[in-house]
Design a protein around this motif. Structure first.
Motif, PDB file in Angstrom:
ATOM      1  N   HIS A  16     -45.929  43.613  21.028  1.00  0.00           N
ATOM      2  CA  HIS A  16     -45.690  44.970  20.757  1.00  0.00           C
ATOM      3  C   HIS A  16     -44.525  44.987  19.880  1.00  0.00           C
ATOM      4  CE1 HIS A  16     -45.993  49.247  22.443  1.00  0.00           C
ATOM      5  NE2 HIS A  16     -45.621  49.608  21.287  1.00  0.00           N
ATOM      6  N   HIS A  48     -47.689  52.221  14.337  1.00  0.00           N
ATOM      7  CA  HIS A  48     -48.615  53.435  14.582  1.00  0.00           C
ATOM      8  C   HIS A  48     -49.484  53.720  13.578  1.00  0.00           C
ATOM      9  CE1 HIS A  48     -45.624  54.545  18.056  1.00  0.00           C
ATOM     10  NE2 HIS A  48     -44.688  54.415  17.173  1.00  0.00           N
ATOM     11  N   GLU A  67     -50.974  50.515  16.963  1.00  0.00           N
ATOM     12  CA  GLU A  67     -50.721  51.469  18.333  1.00  0.00           C
ATOM     13  C   GLU A  67     -51.124  52.750  17.841  1.00  0.00           C
ATOM     14  OE1 GLU A  67     -46.590  51.995  19.685  1.00  0.00           O
ATOM     15  OE2 GLU A  67     -47.375  52.393  21.486  1.00  0.00           O
ATOM     16  N   HIS A  81     -50.691  56.083  24.861  1.00  0.00           N
ATOM     17  CA  HIS A  81     -50.336  55.061  23.625  1.00  0.00           C
ATOM     18  C   HIS A  81     -51.243  53.624  23.980  1.00  0.00           C
ATOM     19  CE1 HIS A  81     -46.388  56.609  22.158  1.00  0.00           C
ATOM     20  NE2 HIS A  81     -47.021  57.954  22.805  1.00  0.00           N
ATOM     21  N   HIS A 117     -46.734  50.917  27.913  1.00  0.00           N
ATOM     22  CA  HIS A 117     -45.702  51.726  28.389  1.00  0.00           C
ATOM     23  C   HIS A 117     -46.303  52.957  29.524  1.00  0.00           C
ATOM     24  CE1 HIS A 117     -45.908  54.366  25.212  1.00  0.00           C
ATOM     25  NE2 HIS A 117     -45.366  53.384  24.342  1.00  0.00           N
ATOM     26  N   ASP A 175     -41.782  46.254  22.448  1.00  0.00           N
ATOM     27  CA  ASP A 175     -42.249  47.514  21.600  1.00  0.00           C
ATOM     28  C   ASP A 175     -40.936  47.602  20.647  1.00  0.00           C
ATOM     29  OD1 ASP A 175     -42.995  49.838  20.877  1.00  0.00           O
ATOM     30  OD2 ASP A 175     -43.042  50.748  22.708  1.00  0.00           O
TER      31      ASP A 175
END
Ligand SMILES: [Zn+2]
Ligand SMILES: [Zn+2]
Length: 290
Positions: A16, A48, A67, A81, A117, A175
């Protein structure tokens, strides 16, 4: 790539990461260079709504990914997400799609859908009970404890889901956004997989939980009858988590601990373990279904 305490080859993987293609602060080349130098074998670049194909960047293997986030910023409304990893072709999804539509499309493309998350998103077990196709979930998300938020740990969520019979592979990842230097090269999975494994083989290894998640310590969990044992690199705390809210011998503290065992209760349906070293770095086993 390392050999673990049992001689098993492990790939160091961060699944991520964001770049300047979305809200990250480094380019893909800069990000890959940092992770390669930190000893990683594979990263997924998960910008994203922008699917990146698999390949090699700055000498580091990139697993395809994106994502897909829906639900805005209000956790009371259902924020989801999803990481899409290892898809054969880019998922055809839109920001208006439902969570189930996105999950279906990731799976239709042969990818692994990871619930990112859940603690940060304030996801509840009830919110995800009706969703099918979640292939894994994050138990720890580094950036959720960096900069401007503080809900990195999703252990309570995964335990409550497991109480309902939903057991996910438990991933730790960064992330990475490169916000302030604290969200990079911190959390990863150590995947039991051949160095030349295909994308499909990497996904399969994640699905069958052939990894542990860590910020440094090594952790392994074994069951032998009604006894469950953790073996790990030297740590200062080893804890077990199950559907038993309380049981004996579920947490031990000390110096240079490398093993802890507990005896299962008849009603326990799952168990997992965590270890914390003297520097506060944690490791998470996957969940054993009992
Ligand atoms: Zn996210
Ligand atoms: Zn993200």
């Amino acid at each position: 790539m390392i050999k673990d305490m049992f001689g098993q080859t492990r790939l160091k993987v961060n699944l991520h990461l964001h770049t300047t293609e979305s809200d990250g602060n480094k380019t893909a080349r800069e990000a890959a260079d940092i992770y390669r130098q930190a000893g990683y074998d594979v990263i997924a670049i998960t910008d994203h709504w922008k699917y990146r194909e698999s390949g090699i960047t700055c000498g580091l293997r990139i697993l395809s990914g994106a994502e897909y986030n829906i639900g805005g910023g209000d956790g009371s409304g259902g924020v989801f997400h999803f990481l899409a990893l290892g898809c054969r072709h880019a998922p055809q999804v839109q920001k208006e799609d439902s969570a189930q539509t996105i999950l279906d499309e990731i799976n239709r493309r042969g990818g692994l859908a990871v619930l990112a998350h859940p603690a940060w998103s304030l996801n509840t077990p009830e919110q995800t009970r009706g969703l099918s196709g979640i292939g894994a979930t994050e138990i720890y998300n580094t950036v959720s404890d960096a900069g401007q938020s503080s809900r990195p740990y999703s252990g309570d969520f995964v335990d409550c889901c497991a109480c309902q019979g939903r057991i996910y592979p438990l991933i730790a990842d960064d992330d990475t956004h490169y916000y302030d230097g604290s969200d990079e090269t911190a959390s990863c999975i150590m995947l039991s997989c051949a160095p030349d494994a295909s994308d499909q083989e990497i996904l399969d290894a994640i699905r069958r939980q052939a990894f542990y998640a860590t910020q440094g310590p090594e952790i392994h969990i074994f069951r032998n009858g009604d006894q469950v044992t953790v073996r790990c690199s030297p740590v200062s705390r080893i804890s077990f988590f199950s559907n038993a809210v309380w049981a004996r011998d579920r947490c031990v503290r000390g110096e240079n601990l490398t093993q802890n065992s507990c005896r299962l209760l008849p009603f326990e349906t799952f168990i997992r373990a965590e270890a914390t070293d003297s520097r506060g770095r944690r490791a998470w086993s996957n969940i054993l279904r009992l």
